[in-house]
Design an enzyme around this catalytic site. Structure first.
Site, PDB file in Angstrom:
ATOM      1  N   ILE A  64      67.916  -4.218  20.734  1.00  0.00           N
ATOM      2  CA  ILE A  64      67.046  -4.301  19.411  1.00  0.00           C
ATOM      3  C   ILE A  64      67.873  -3.362  18.315  1.00  0.00           C
ATOM      4  CG2 ILE A  64      64.490  -4.266  20.418  1.00  0.00           C
ATOM      5  CD1 ILE A  64      64.616  -1.155  20.385  1.00  0.00           C
ATOM      6  N   ASP A 111      68.202  15.919   8.910  1.00  0.00           N
ATOM      7  CA  ASP A 111      68.217  14.374   8.421  1.00  0.00           C
ATOM      8  C   ASP A 111      67.021  13.859   8.590  1.00  0.00           C
ATOM      9  OD1 ASP A 111      69.657  12.143   7.382  1.00  0.00           O
ATOM     10  OD2 ASP A 111      70.631  11.533   9.395  1.00  0.00           O
ATOM     11  N   GLU A 140      74.796   0.032  22.466  1.00  0.00           N
ATOM     12  CA  GLU A 140      73.376  -0.595  21.973  1.00  0.00           C
ATOM     13  C   GLU A 140      72.198   0.099  22.092  1.00  0.00           C
ATOM     14  OE1 GLU A 140      74.728  -3.594  24.540  1.00  0.00           O
ATOM     15  OE2 GLU A 140      75.712  -4.833  22.825  1.00  0.00           O
ATOM     16  N   VAL A 141      71.143  -0.256  21.507  1.00  0.00           N
ATOM     17  CA  VAL A 141      69.786   0.239  21.656  1.00  0.00           C
ATOM     18  C   VAL A 141      69.207  -0.850  22.233  1.00  0.00           C
ATOM     19  CG1 VAL A 141      67.698   1.587  20.727  1.00  0.00           C
ATOM     20  CG2 VAL A 141      70.021   1.906  19.646  1.00  0.00           C
ATOM     21  N   GLU A 200      75.675   4.659  17.168  1.00  0.00           N
ATOM     22  CA  GLU A 200      76.942   4.812  17.087  1.00  0.00           C
ATOM     23  C   GLU A 200      77.650   4.716  18.549  1.00  0.00           C
ATOM     24  OE1 GLU A 200      77.996   8.725  16.177  1.00  0.00           O
ATOM     25  OE2 GLU A 200      79.946   8.359  16.040  1.00  0.00           O
ATOM     26  N   LYS A 219      69.035   3.807  25.047  1.00  0.00           N
ATOM     27  CA  LYS A 219      70.156   4.054  24.261  1.00  0.00           C
ATOM     28  C   LYS A 219      71.272   4.115  25.065  1.00  0.00           C
ATOM     29  CE  LYS A 219      68.387   6.640  20.241  1.00  0.00           C
ATOM     30  NZ  LYS A 219      68.664   7.531  19.232  1.00  0.00           N
ATOM     31  N   ALA A 278      71.806  -1.233  17.271  1.00  0.00           N
ATOM     32  CA  ALA A 278      73.237  -0.534  17.573  1.00  0.00           C
ATOM     33  C   ALA A 278      73.268   0.630  17.054  1.00  0.00           C
ATOM     34  CB  ALA A 278      74.356  -1.295  16.991  1.00  0.00           C
TER      35      ALA A 278
HETATM   36  N1  ADE Z   1      64.909   2.106  17.960  1.00  0.00           N
HETATM   37  C1  ADE Z   1      65.651   3.079  18.053  1.00  0.00           C
HETATM   38  N2  ADE Z   1      64.797   3.899  18.908  1.00  0.00           N
HETATM   39  C2  ADE Z   1      63.619   3.176  19.131  1.00  0.00           C
HETATM   40  C3  ADE Z   1      62.463   3.211  19.745  1.00  0.00           C
HETATM   41  N3  ADE Z   1      62.237   4.434  20.473  1.00  0.00           N
HETATM   42  N4  ADE Z   1      61.391   2.234  19.748  1.00  0.00           N
HETATM   43  C4  ADE Z   1      61.489   1.106  18.979  1.00  0.00           C
HETATM   44  N5  ADE Z   1      62.871   0.932  18.481  1.00  0.00           N
HETATM   45  C5  ADE Z   1      63.735   1.967  18.357  1.00  0.00           C
END
Ligand code: ADE
EC number: 2.7.10.1
Length: 941
Positions: free
Chosen positions: A581, A700, A588-589, A585, A607, A583
């Protein structure tokens, strides 16, 4: 007569009273209500639309176009405007006013009757002779009747007058045609207005800014340089930005009136005779200083009267002065071969303080005219010239001589006059010479040390940042003192001195001490003074116990130990990765499922740390889990666990279906009620309150770092201190080398990295702005440098469109320059709760009253809140910055808000509000007030 004809007749009875909506920042290209002759619009086919022109009571035509073929199927009736010259517009707005019959109110038409029509345009350079071809036209929108309407009673029928506005653009040809396509509705088009927006010519900070057409793209601004008005000069380049709605934003720089000119009502006027202005700047002309004058207008300096002067270094602001009169009462005292002369200061100092004396010695023979200057033989102590005291000692006289001493007084303008200068003289004769020696006895001092008794101690302290410009001090007889009331997260400098019976000692060396971040954790330093006269200072801090605090994972020698202290290790067989879903640092996420120990499956985001990492990257990656694992709050993203003992290394968190808040809002622009948006803001504030209670500073906060789930619950994410900033594409390097997301960061954090919960409050204010503007970029396309500069100059983001005043006021509260004056998150949460419980309070005007935690509003939803009971006219005028009219309102008998709510613009003018801008501001606030009162009385607006 057919039913269609009958229905058309209904329209003929319409009498519409137009209130022409003209705005300073709109340039009207077409307004059918102001066309006196025939409009000449074309209809296709001829019997589709009907042009009907009626006369109003002033004998001016009302042009309407009507169509009502609701009984016949397959209607395709076109109405085309004349060619409309676009002038400077890049984008135009089309405002339509029309009535549309509800099909249900017409019998026998089901199936053929429609309730919409279509709006089209065609861009062309040709203004004449263009044949109508529907295929050339681009559709702007389908127009339907709106919810908001004006009700007009026609017997027992109610028709609704709708107003719809559509944007058309970008357009680049010289002009355009509009076309209206009817497909079987019953419509009366009663007015069409086409306009574009411009930022109108304006004067700001003594600079003029020309009419400027905004960019087509609503998120970018046009930077415009101002030209200084006559007799003004640039200080910093004056700039304004022209926003998409024709509003001028972000004033930067300024012009100031030149020398000899002063500012009045936005222009520079010459100083009157008798006045002057020596420096360029926003200061007024001053009256000529004493003994000076200016005859003409626009004087930069005033000239001195006769016999008065200015010394070379005298500033033009100083009075003209003259040389002093001579010294008075000269006396001498002869002691062996030493002569002491003494005198009194002159009676007239000439208006100056730089008085000195010269002693001139003449040695004379028996006849008075046999005098010559003494030469070098005499010694003068301290010297013969430039004396500042009224005494001099003369030595080494010769025997049998007459000496005349002339003492003249001088000041800075004595040079300006020619000799002779007035002097005081004294003659001394000696009759005995010789080689005498003498001793001057002076400055007798006590060789014995004096033993001094301590009277008390004085501790002086100040905020290091403010240097010694203002300081506090406290005295104590005891050798210790507790100092309270210090600000949190502030570095103080302390110093101590002792008072003895002989006076004060010097101050001790300085000692610096920084208080902690949390105000509830305030540390009162105790200060001990151990020895006499001055000894080092000793501090002890007394923290309050009992608050769970965040532990910085970097304090662990072994970062893996920190991860396992705060995060559960997950067996990777319990994780099922489904989709990528995003990217990060480090890798991939993904989204996926996690089987819980109770065998349930929950949605998670995963992550990953991509292969080939070095140890430092692994540590930085897992730092976020070590931080997140310490938090347990419904508005903080929840850590499910980590995978560290197999590859890939993973961090598993709860899944947030709607992703990050900024893109979510952009995707759903305008879709939420204000209360829904406030609900999101409340969640974020509550999450940050939890973080600040834990002693964690996020650094941040930004909509991109907030995640939203399917229930619109917002949760704070992206933890990891410095790494967060490395990862953030918004973070830019500052001059001091730090990487900081400038637009979201408090000035003290940008300038000297002073991050605290108060700097998080600043960022929270920016998040509020992002939310209320549906993901608009803070400060639009301004450069980071301009953002920093404008904040320094006091500029703050304006309220987003449709944002209630109280919410903007909360933003401004978060953007206080002085960080101790920003709100605490606990108060922000209470405030937002108050708004959510009483949605009508969103119309409230007095933010400070509403924000006050001691003011509670009605709790039960139906209860009427009588706000105006506790708002005085004065409070109301203060809240809209129009306090200067308090007495005018009261004098004219408008002493309650209810009476003000009835006022018309004429009333406002009549009580003495002359400036159009002020009239507008007051009238617009009166309208809000009316809505509020209506609301309180049970009406729904
Ligand atoms: N993108 C980064 N973290 C997320 C999360 N916990 N749920 C959905 N999208 C995300």
């Amino acid at each position: 007569m057919t039913l269609g004809e009958k229905l058309c007749l209904v329209f003929l009875f319409l009498r519409i009273v137009f209130t022409p909506s003209s705005h300073g920042n709109q340039v009207v290209l077409l307004d059918t209500t102001s066309v006196l002759g025939e409009l000449g619009w074309k209809t296709y086919p001829m019997n589709g639309w009907d042009a009907i022109t009626e006369m109003d009571e002033h004998n001016r035509p009302i042009h309407t176009f009507q169509v009502c073929h609701v009984m016949e199927p397959n209607q395709n009736n076109w109405l085309r405007s004349n060619w409309i010259f676009r002038q400077a517009a890049q984008k135009v707005y089309v405002e339509l006013r029309f009535t549309l019959r509800d099909c249900n109110s017409i019998p026998w038409v089901s199936g053929t009757c429609k309730e919409t029509f279509n709006l089209f345009y065609y861009e062309t350079d040709e203004s004449h002779g263009v044949k109508f071809k529907p295929s050339q036209y681009t559709k702007i929108d389908t127009i339907a009747a709106d919810e908001s309407f004006t009700q007009m009673d026609l017997g027992d029928r109610i028709l609704k007058l709708n107003t719809e506005v559509r944007e058309v653009g970008p357009i680049s040809r010289k002009g355009l045609y509009l076309a209206f396509q009817d497909i079987g509705a019953c419509i009366a088009l009663v007015s069409v207005r086409v306009y574009y927006k411009k930022c109108p010519f304006t004067l700001r900070n003594l600079a003029s800014f020309p009419d400027t057409v905004p960019r087509v793209d609503s998120s970018s601004l046009v930077e415009v340089r101002g030209a200084c008005v006559e007799h003004a000069e640039e200080r910093d380049t004056p700039k304004l930005y022209c926003g998409a709605d024709g509003d001028w934003l972000v004033p930067l720089g300024k012009c100031v009136c030149s020398v000899g000119y002063e500012e009045m009502d936005g222009a520079c006027f010459a100083c009157r005779p008798g006045f002057y202005k020596a420096f360029a700047g926003n200061i007024k002309c001053s009256k000529c200083p004493p003994h000076s004058f200016s005859y003409g207008e626009g004087a930069a300096v005033c000239h001195c009267e006769k016999a008065f002067y200015r010394a070379e270094r005298d500033p033009p602001t100083m009075a003209c002065t003259r040389p002093p009169s001579p010294p008075r009462n000269v006396v001498f005292n002869l002691n062996d071969t030493c002569l002491q002369l003494e005198w009194s200061p002159p009676s007239d100092m000439g208006g100056r303080r730089d008085l000195t004396y010269n002693v001139l010695c003449k040695r004379c023979g028996p006849e008075p005219d046999q005098c010559q200057l003494c030469g070098e033989e005499l010694r003068f102590v301290p010297r013969p010239q430039g004396l500042t005291n009224t005494t001099v000692t003369v030595m080494d006289f010769s025997a049998h001589a007459n000496y005349t001493f002339e003492i003249e007084s001088l000041n800075g303008v004595s040079k300006m006059i020619n000799y002779p200068r007035p002097v005081a003289a004294i003659t001394v004769s000696t009759d005995q010479g010789g080689e005498y020696t003498y001793t001057l006895t002076s400055d007798p001092h006590n060789p014995e040390p004096i033993s001094l008794l301590v009277v008390d101690y004085e501790v002086k302290y100040y905020e290091k940042e403010h240097e010694e410009l203002s300081y506090s001090s406290t005295r104590t007889k005891a050798p210790s003192v507790i100092i309270t009331g210090l600000k949190p997260s502030t570095c103080y400098v302390f110093s101590l001195r002792t008072r003895t019976s002989a006076g004060h000692s010097a101050y001790s060396p300085k000692y610096e001490y920084e208080t902690t971040d949390d105000s509830e954790y305030l540390i009162p330093p105790s200060l001990y003074q151990r020895q006499n006269p001055v000894s080092p200072l000793f501090f002890s801090a007394l923290p309050y116990p009992g608050v769970k605090t965040y532990v910085d994972p970097d304090t662990y020698e072994d970062p893996t130990q920190a991860v396992h202290e705060f995060a559960k290790e997950i067996d990777p067989t319990r994780i099922r990765i489904e989709r990528v879903i995003g990217a990060g640092e480090f890798g991939e996420v993904c989204s996926g499922r996690l089987r819980t120990l109770g065998k349930r499956e929950i949605a998670v985001a995963i992550k990953t740390l991509k292969g080939g990492y070095v140890e430092r990257q692994r540590r930085d990656f897992l730092r976020e889990a070590s931080i997140m694992g310490q938090f347990d709050d419904p508005n903080i993203i929840r850590l499910e666990g980590v995978v560290t003992r197999s590859r890939p290394v993973m961090i598993v968190v709860e899944y947030m279906e709607n992703g990050s808040l900024d893109s979510f809002l952009r995707k759903h622009d305008g879709h939420f009620t204000v209360i829904q948006l406030v609900g999101m803001l409340r969640g974020i504030a509550s999450g940050v309150r939890y973080l600040s209670d834990m002693g964690y500073v996020h650094r941040d906060l930004a909509a991109r770092n907030i995640l939203v789930n399917s229930n619109l619950v917002c949760k704070v994410s992206d933890f990891g201190l410095s790494r967060v900033l490395e990862d953030d594409p918004e973070a830019a390097y500052t001059t001091t080398g730090g990487k900081i997301p400038i637009r979201w960061t408090a000035p003290e954090a940008i300038s000297y990295r002073k991050f605290s919960s108060a700097s998080d409050a600043w960022s929270y204010g920016i998040v509020m702005w992002e939310v209320m503007s549906y993901g608009e970029r803070p400060y639009w396309e301004m450069s980071n440098q301009d953002v920093i500069l404008s904040i320094e100059e006091g500029y703050r983001l304006p309220a987003p469109m449709g944002c209630p005043v109280v919410l903007h006021q909360l933003m401004l509260h978060c953007w206080q320059k002085e960080r101790s004056q920003r709100p605490k998150f606990t108060d922000v949460v209470s405030f937002l709760d108050k708004l959510i419980r009483n949605p009508s309070s969103l119309l409230f005007l007095l933010y400070s009253l509403l924000f006050d935690p001691s003011v509670s509003l009605a709790e039960s939803p139906g209860e009427v809140v009588d706000y105006h009971m506790f708002i005085s006219i004065g409070d109301w005028l203060d809240s809209i910055k129009m306090s200067q009219y308090k007495s005018s309102f009261v004098a004219a008998g408008f002493s309650t808000l209810d009476s003000v709510a009835q006022m018309s613009i004429e009333d406002v003018r009549r009580i003495g509000v002359v400036l159009i801008g002020h009239q507008r501001r007051i009238v617009s606030s009166i309208q809000t007030l009316r809505l509020q009162l209506l609301h309180e009385n049970g009406f729904h607006v």
